[in-house]
Design a protein around this motif. Sequence first.
Motif: not given
Length: 285
Positions: A19-34
């Motif tokens: 679950x932690x890996x799934x959330x991290x991958x999503x953040x790297x893909x979908x965050x407007x702050x990165x």
Amino acid sequence: MSSESKATKLRARDLVSTAQLIFRHAELTLSRFLPDSELSRLNQKGYIEQSSPLFFECVNAALKMAELTRGIFDPTILDALEHAGYDRSFEQIGTLAPGLATKMNTFRPPSHHYVELNHARRSIQLAKGARIDLGGIAKGMIVDRVAAVIQGQGFKDFMVSAGGDMRLGGNQPGKNGWEVDMQNPITLEGTLTTLSVTEGAVATSSTTRRRWLKGNQLHHHLIDPRTSEPVNNGLAAVTIVAPTTMLADVLAKTALILGLEEGKEFISQQENCRVYMIDQEGRLV
């Protein structure tokens, strides 16, 4: 402890790591702050081809939700969000000087029709000057993905929670289903009511949590795309119970923006959904 119980615990620990890996991958893909995320690259260039399956699926889902809500949920509100002052991660708002984005006087008004998809090439084209934000719908989608992984491993009793968005399955220990306390959004204390959920999702949108001062005016992150301004209609929060977390998140925002009567009417048209509204006096409607 039996060998079967030990094996179950190990599987559960592995699922937490997954679950932690799934959330991290999503953040790297979908965050407007990165700045290097796929979403940031699309907003910078206005076009992306052969986007990742996750990114394309999320944008496609956002457009479908925009159609479902008749444009009240709109992913192209990023300019309006930044204009209101939400131009950095919320942890930094109020601790840094206002960014340049908050000083814009004009911007393209929101419209999900500014986004064009090509499913064969997984390409995404934005109209000139348009930019998108996927914050809430992305969070809901990823919670649902994690829940699917858990169910796929044979676990029936589970809760996945991310920033107030929850997906629930089976039973809470010692309970029949799950009990979810609904907090007073005005005082941030006490329980207004307790929801009973057996299978499904709960999400809340509130004007009292993510808010800040811009000049001498209080702003928050819930933008009405019809005005491009933070909504102000007497509601403080809306909680939705729905079959999926993504749907619950979108409907909570939509109902809050529509207001008490229109919001209730809209949710009544959605299958297997419940709505709980709290006004600015802290009264549960």
